[in-house]
Write a protein that holds these residues in place. Structure first.
Motif, short mmCIF file in Angstrom:
data_model
loop_
_atom_site.label_atom_id
_atom_site.label_comp_id
_atom_site.label_asym_id
_atom_site.label_seq_id
_atom_site.Cartn_x
_atom_site.Cartn_y
_atom_site.Cartn_z
N SER A 139 12.52 -1.07 5.15
CA SER A 139 11.88 -1.69 3.99
C SER A 139 11.04 -0.64 3.26
O SER A 139 10.39 0.19 3.91
CB SER A 139 10.99 -2.85 4.43
N ARG A 166 8.20 -2.66 -6.65
CA ARG A 166 9.47 -3.02 -6.00
C ARG A 166 9.33 -3.11 -4.49
O ARG A 166 8.71 -2.26 -3.86
CB ARG A 166 10.51 -1.94 -6.36
N TRP A 204 11.98 -3.47 -1.32
CA TRP A 204 13.41 -3.40 -1.00
C TRP A 204 13.55 -3.42 0.52
O TRP A 204 12.83 -2.72 1.23
CB TRP A 204 13.99 -2.10 -1.57
N SER A 247 16.57 -3.68 3.78
CA SER A 247 17.98 -3.62 4.14
C SER A 247 18.15 -3.74 5.65
O SER A 247 17.36 -3.17 6.41
CB SER A 247 18.58 -2.29 3.66
N GLU A 301 21.32 -6.03 1.82
CA GLU A 301 20.14 -5.58 1.06
C GLU A 301 19.50 -6.72 0.28
O GLU A 301 20.17 -7.64 -0.17
CB GLU A 301 20.53 -4.46 0.09
N GLU A 328 16.21 -7.15 -2.69
CA GLU A 328 15.25 -6.44 -3.54
C GLU A 328 14.43 -7.43 -4.35
O GLU A 328 14.95 -8.44 -4.82
CB GLU A 328 16.02 -5.51 -4.50
N LYS A 354 11.52 -7.22 -7.51
CA LYS A 354 10.75 -6.38 -8.43
C LYS A 354 9.54 -7.16 -8.93
O LYS A 354 9.59 -8.38 -9.05
CB LYS A 354 11.63 -5.94 -9.60
#
Length: 380
Positions: free
Chosen positions: A122, A128, A130, A132, A180, A182, A184
């Motif tokens: 992470s 942001r 993110w 995965s 993944e 994400e 924002k």
């Protein structure tokens, strides 16, 4: 002789180190080679502020401040990344983009695992989040090879979060497809996170000062409005300190008033943009808490603030508690630059106060001939 992968990886690490991003990295259960790759390429100090490997269960509990529901999970990686991001904010140079990285893995071990071999990465930046998850094919690699591929993936994630382009691709098989996610944030969402305590502060680096100094010279206030007196005071304080990064600090949370609304914060921040001065918006109204947020900084205060800082009344009438808290500030490397000020109708300077001997070297007077802080308390 280096393989193509080695040379690509090194080029990517060099590009990361050339970027302005500064990172704190928290790892558990894998990707250990990534730290070696980052540290062995010149310029690592530009990027890595701190790296921590929380290998034991107790170490992880102490880092998170709780027992994780599952150590190797995307949730834990995200929590680690957020902690790392807040830590990076405190350790970074003013105005540098910061990155928090969390990694947790369940890789091949001496005792065969019943569950999947997997890892979670992470990254958190100002705008942001993110995350995965990669599930590895069991039996395809040794532990060292799994650590290697998770390290490659981590380096790539750091590059992506640092906005560094690169053609380097981790050695995953076709079936090992990352899952993944994400999210924002816009500026309003970031300020909401600040007000709720998720992040500890937000820097608006409006200053054109690109000097490499780490020490901040901070003038805290409500800045309603900002005026020339504030600007002049910070300029003089910076010269007394012999340099440093001058910045203003606005606490969105007040000790005895409701927190600022987001439109109010935006309006006050715009004042600094107009004059090209850096402002930090925090959520800490108390100086002993500010000292934790901005270790090693010099705070510019008025004599009226000193009167409160060294008065046991503000510490539950407990002199020992006052001393303990202020020594804590001193231990972070913070100092206070004190300007003369009218206190209850009488002009006071630092020398008028009885500062405990253990704390005297933490307070530095601003000579009256250089600046008198005849600014109302609501304005500073």
């Amino acid at each position: 002789m280096a393989t193509m992968t080695d040379s690509c990886r090194r080029a990517l690490v060099e590009a990361i180190h050339s970027s302005p991003t500064q990172a704190v990295i928290y790892l558990s259960g894998g990707a250990s080679q990534a730290l070696g790759w980052l540290m062995s390429v010149p310029g690592a100090s530009n990027t890595v502020l701190e790296s921590v490997v929380t290998y034991s269960r107790m170490s992880m509990i102490q880092l998170l401040g709780k027992v994780p529901a599952q150590a190797a999970s995307s949730q834990t990686a995200e929590e680690m990344a957020l902690l790392a991001y807040n830590r990076a904010l405190k350790l970074s140079k003013p105005g540098s983009p910061v990155l928090g990285v969390g990694f947790t893995g369940a890789l091949a071990s001496a005792q065969p695992k019943r569950g999947d071999h997997r890892f979670h990465v992470s990254t958190r930046t100002s705008d942001r989040f993110w995350t995965s998850t990669v599930t590895l094919t069991k039996g395809l690699r040794t532990r060292e090879q799994e650590d290697g591929v998770s390290s490659q993936y981590l380096i790539k994630a750091i590059a992506n979060a640092s906005k560094v382009p690169g053609t380097f691709v981790p050695d995953l098989s076709e079936s090992e497809v990352p899952d993944e996610y994400e999210k924002k944030f816009d500026e309003e969402e970031e300020l909401k996170q600040l007000l709720s305590g998720i992040i500890c502060f937000k820097v608006y680096p409006f200053s054109s000062d690109t000097s490499n100094v780490e020490r901040k010279i901070i003038l805290s206030g409500s800045f309603n409005p900002l005026h020339d007196g504030h600007l002049k005071l910070l300029e003089i304080a910076t010269s007394i300190c012999g340099g440093g990064y001058p910045c203003f600090e606005l606490s969105a949370v007040n000790a005895d008033k409701p927190p600022l609304e987001i439109p109010q914060i935006n309006d006050r921040v715009k004042q600094f943009e107009k004059v090209g001065k850096t402002v930090i918006v925090s959520n800490q109204p108390y100086f002993y808490k500010k000292a934790e947020l901005f270790p090693g900084s010099a705070f510019v205060i008025g004599a009226d603030t000193v009167a409160r800082l060294v008065h046991p009344k503000y510490y539950g009438n407990d002199y020992g508690k006052m001393l303990e808290i202020l020594l804590g500030c001193k231990n972070t490397g913070c100092t206070f630059l004190v300007g003369g000020r009218n206190v209850n109708g009488t002009f006071k300077v630092l020398e008028d106060f009885d500062i405990p001997a253990e704390l005297k070297d933490m307070f530095v007077p601003i000579p009256v001939e250089k600046f008198r802080m005849d600014i109302s308390s609501t304005e500073i």
